[in-house]
Design a protein around this motif. Structure first.
Motif, PDB file in Angstrom:
ATOM      1  N   ARG A 273      57.570  49.812  43.855  1.00 31.92           N
ATOM      2  CA  ARG A 273      58.371  49.432  45.019  1.00 31.92           C
ATOM      3  C   ARG A 273      59.819  49.890  44.929  1.00 31.92           C
ATOM      4  NH1 ARG A 273      57.649  43.152  45.543  1.00 31.92           N
ATOM      5  NH2 ARG A 273      57.883  43.350  43.283  1.00 31.92           N
ATOM      6  N   MET A 295      54.857  48.260  48.321  1.00 26.88           N
ATOM      7  CA  MET A 295      55.723  48.015  49.479  1.00 26.88           C
ATOM      8  C   MET A 295      56.282  46.597  49.411  1.00 26.88           C
ATOM      9  SD  MET A 295      55.772  50.749  51.341  1.00 26.88           S
ATOM     10  CE  MET A 295      56.440  50.108  52.860  1.00 26.88           C
ATOM     11  N   PRO A 296      57.609  46.424  49.545  1.00 28.03           N
ATOM     12  CA  PRO A 296      58.202  45.080  49.626  1.00 28.03           C
ATOM     13  C   PRO A 296      57.955  44.504  51.027  1.00 28.03           C
ATOM     14  CG  PRO A 296      59.905  46.748  49.792  1.00 28.03           C
ATOM     15  CD  PRO A 296      58.633  47.491  49.589  1.00 28.03           C
ATOM     16  N   ARG A 350      51.812  40.766  48.043  1.00 24.65           N
ATOM     17  CA  ARG A 350      52.445  42.076  48.091  1.00 24.65           C
ATOM     18  C   ARG A 350      51.449  43.050  48.678  1.00 24.65           C
ATOM     19  NH1 ARG A 350      54.328  44.078  42.488  1.00 24.65           N
ATOM     20  NH2 ARG A 350      52.171  43.655  42.050  1.00 24.65           N
TER      21      ARG A 350
END
Length: 354
Positions: A273, A295-296, A350
């Motif tokens: 990320r 991916m955040p 997440r």
């Protein structure tokens, strides 16, 4: 004749072992074993009496043992050095064709010392007992049998590092091509990650800088090292950046290396990320590559839409449940850790975007 161990059990459950001298004899057409002598209890003989018995018997030998005894009396060990690791690593060095690589790269260079041997010795030291270049010359080499390195001095190793830096890409390209021939028919997944290492002192100008320290030493100037690896963890290239370089800023360099240096038909770029941004993803797509990135979700526009997609999580283990979701042509893998405490409505989720 031969020696046989004979073990007996005592009434208290303990055991006692005797050594017997036994010979094989033929009686009535059958081979039987006959005890010639019982030499005594094993633990008693191991206090030196067994060695004395062997030495006395060797005096009556007319061949091998007698000659060995005579040679042992003349044997005088003046020094001993480590040799095995150098033999093994030399074979690996040749299998990787590094000897040919240095010969080709330095064919037109007139150098007063053996660069390949200096590099070989430094890598061997790293593999066995890492130390500084000064320690390598003054201490480590004194206990290693490597006659080829006897003509090298301390400044030769530092100069060899300059040559390595000058030909870094060419050496990496050769190693990659050789490893691909040996181990892989095709490389389709590459992974990129960064780490940092700090300096004691000011460090080199233009490289040492203060930044995010993975060593928990923000008070020290550092540098950032990025490594490009195959899916099996085999390193194929590396880059060094100033210590204040953000992880995201390093991705453009590795994308350029993939396009310019390595002729790969299909590439799946894998990163965490900390290296993801919209411009970076666009750059990966424009380069014709696929990607798997963390991916955040909390900062991602599609977070709510992705999380609200129906479907059951599949349990991987007690700390990981996953669910695949497709949104606007993108595939997301939602990861949920039920053991991780959280105050949010959807704890610990997440996504990995592919």
């Amino acid at each position: 004749m031969f020696i046989r161990q004979k073990t007996f059990k005592n009434k208290d459950g303990s055991t006692r072992t005797y050594l017997q001298l036994v010979e094989s004899v033929r009686q009535g057409g059958r081979v039987r074993q006959r005890v010639v002598a019982t030499l005594g209890r094993l633990e008693d003989l191991q206090d030196g009496r067994l060695d004395a018995l062997i030495e006395n018997l060797a005096r009556f030998s007319q061949s091998t043992w007698r000659r060995l005894e005579e040679q042992a009396e003349r044997l005088n060990v003046r020094w001993s050095k480590q040799w095995g690791p150098a033999l093994i690593f030399e074979r690996l060095w040749q299998e990787a064709e590094l000897d040919k690589a240095f010969a080709a790269l330095l064919e037109d260079r007139q150098l007063a010392f053996d660069v390949a041997e200096a590099v070989f010795t430094m890598v061997l030291n790293r593999l066995t007992d890492p130390c500084s270049k000064r320690g390598l010359v003054r201490q480590w080499l004194q206990g290693v049998y490597r006659p080829q390195a006897e003509q090298l001095e301390l400044h030769h190793y530092y100069r060899a590092l300059d040559v390595l830096a000058e030909h870094k890409e060419a050496i990496e390209d050769r190693l990659f091509a050789r490893a691909r021939d040996l181990f892989w028919t095709e490389v389709d997944v590459v992974m990129w990650d960064c780490t940092s290492s700090y300096f004691e002192g000011r460090g080199p100008e233009g490289l040492a800088a203060y930044g995010y320290s993975r060593d928990k030493r923000p008070d020290r100037p550092q540098l950032v090292v990025g490594v490009l690896m195959t899916r099996d963890g085999y390193p194929i290239a590396h880059e060094v950046f100033p210590g204040d370089t953000a992880d995201k800023a390093t991705v453009a360099t590795v994308l350029d290396a993939l396009k310019r240096r390595f002729h790969l038909r299909r590439v799946i770029f894998v990163a965490d990320r900390g290296m993801v941004s919209r411009p970076i993803l666009r750059a990966i797509e424009e380069a014709g590559m696929e990607y798997i990135v963390g991916m955040p979700l909390r900062r991602h526009r599609a977070a709510e839409a992705v999380l609200s997609q129906p479907g059951r999580y599949r349990k991987v283990n007690k700390q990981l449940q996953i669910k695949q979701v497709t949104h606007q042509g993108q595939r997301y893998i939602l990861c949920h850790n039920p053991c991780r405490p959280s105050t949010t409505a959807r704890p610990g989720r997440r996504c990995s975007r592919t």
